[in-house]
Design an enzyme around this catalytic site. Structure first.
Site, PDB file in Angstrom:
ATOM      1  N   SER A 227       0.855  -1.196   0.000  1.00  0.00           N
ATOM      2  CA  SER A 227       0.000   0.000   0.000  1.00  0.00           C
ATOM      3  C   SER A 227       0.884   1.235   0.000  1.00  0.00           C
ATOM      4  O   SER A 227       2.034   1.186   0.467  1.00  0.00           O
ATOM      5  CB  SER A 227      -0.869  -0.007   1.265  1.00  0.00           C
ATOM      6  OG  SER A 227      -1.478   1.252   1.463  1.00  0.00           O
TER       7      SER A 227
ATOM      8  N   TYR B 175      -2.009  -0.581  10.406  1.00  0.00           N
ATOM      9  CA  TYR B 175      -2.083  -0.867   8.967  1.00  0.00           C
ATOM     10  C   TYR B 175      -0.761  -0.496   8.293  1.00  0.00           C
ATOM     11  O   TYR B 175      -0.191  -1.284   7.533  1.00  0.00           O
ATOM     12  CB  TYR B 175      -3.249  -0.082   8.352  1.00  0.00           C
ATOM     13  CG  TYR B 175      -3.502  -0.416   6.897  1.00  0.00           C
ATOM     14  CD1 TYR B 175      -4.250  -1.525   6.538  1.00  0.00           C
ATOM     15  CD2 TYR B 175      -2.982   0.381   5.878  1.00  0.00           C
ATOM     16  CE1 TYR B 175      -4.484  -1.835   5.197  1.00  0.00           C
ATOM     17  CE2 TYR B 175      -3.207   0.087   4.543  1.00  0.00           C
ATOM     18  CZ  TYR B 175      -3.957  -1.020   4.202  1.00  0.00           C
ATOM     19  OH  TYR B 175      -4.175  -1.333   2.875  1.00  0.00           O
TER      20      TYR B 175
END
Ligand SMILES: NC(=O)c1ccc[n+]([C@@H]2O[C@H](COP(=O)([O-])OP(=O)(O)OC[C@H]3O[C@@H](n4cnc5c(N)ncnc54)[C@H](O)[C@@H]3O)[C@@H](O)[C@H]2O)c1
Length: 245
Positions: free
Chosen positions: A137, A150
């Site tokens: 990501s 995350y």
């Protein structure tokens, strides 16, 4: 259709039947690959392309990950490609992040990558060929607020793939990642639908738009192909330039 990527007949496991995983599974099937998709959510598996074999399994445990690799290899007669597209995100400031939130995001996003990669790596190293592609990501690089666990899971993933890539490079096994910016899926839709959020994120992207699941298929299929034989340990940002600014 020409098979320039050489994906025809390739034996592929996609872990994750969400927005990105299901789009990738369909693209692999379209390219002539044989595909198993593993996910814990039966509803996601039920809506997959009919050419794809669904496998319901919880990938938050070692047993679940080992089972997914073994079942996929049994169904397909071996395993050439592993794609990791499972993930969870709960956006909260660090000061409000519980141990349970931390554990869940690290386990689903990072530990499952280690466990699936290890189990698939054993088969691929023994076979002398393999392709592993992980979904990282832009959060692996940028310090988005409310993304503590995350971001840590994705930063850890970037380093994990580099070590796997190095350890298996001489065995014909490549390990890479695609790192999307914001793509509208179940993971992000609720957040993007909040007032002003979609417009704000769009304004941060030089290309002037959010990503689509289709933006991921070309890069991911290339990394999963024989054409990418000498590409390993890379994180390919697929983000419309988001990480440039
Ligand atoms: N959508 C984005 O904007 C975006 C951006 C950057 C990175 N990513 C990454 O791409 C990957 C795919 O994301 P997505 O957008 O398709 O999300 P999604 O929510 O649509 O799909 C994620 C899938 O993971 C599955 N999953 C969760 N926990 C599981 C478990 N314990 N066992 C098995 N399956 C489990 C869910 O059921 C779901 O189908 C994730 O790793 C995500 O972090 C997504």
């Amino acid at each position: 259709m020409s098979d320039w990527l050489g994906l025809g007949g390739q034996r592929v496991l996609v872990a994750g039947a969400g927005g990105i995983g299901s789009a990738l599974a369909e693209a692999f099937a379209e390219a002539g690959a044989r595909v198993v998709v593993a996910d814990v959510n039966p509803a996601g598996l039920a809506s997959l392309d009919p050419r794809v074999h669904p496998l319901e399994v919880d990938l938050s445990t070692t047993a679940g990950c080992d089972h997914a690799i073994a079942r996929a290899a049994a169904e397909l007669g071996g395993l050439d490609v592993l794609v990791h597209a499972v993930g969870v995100n709960h956006r909260v400031p660090i000061l409000d992040t519980s141990d349970a939130d931390w554990d869940r995001m690290i386990t689903v996003n990072l530990t499952s990558a280690f466990r699936l990669g290890r189990a698939a790596g054993k088969l691929m190293v023994a076979a002398g060929y393999g392709r592993q592609v992980y979904c990282s990501s832009v959060s692996s690089l940028l310090a988005h607020p409310d993304h503590g666990p995350y971001a840590a899971s994705k930063g850890g993933l970037n380093q994990l793939i580099r070590v796997m890539a190095r350890e298996w490079a001489a065995d014909g096994v490549t390990v890479n990642a695609v790192a999307p910016g914001y793509v509208e899926t179940d993971l992000t839709r609720g957040h993007l639908d909040k007032p002003g959020v979609r417009e704000h994120y769009t304004s941060l992207i030089p290309a002037g738009r959010l990503g689509t699941t289709g933006d991921l298929t070309g890069p991911a299929l290339f990394l999963a192909s024989r054409q990418a034989a000498f590409v390993t340990g890379h994180v390919l940002y697929v983000d419309g330039g988001r990480t440039l600014v």
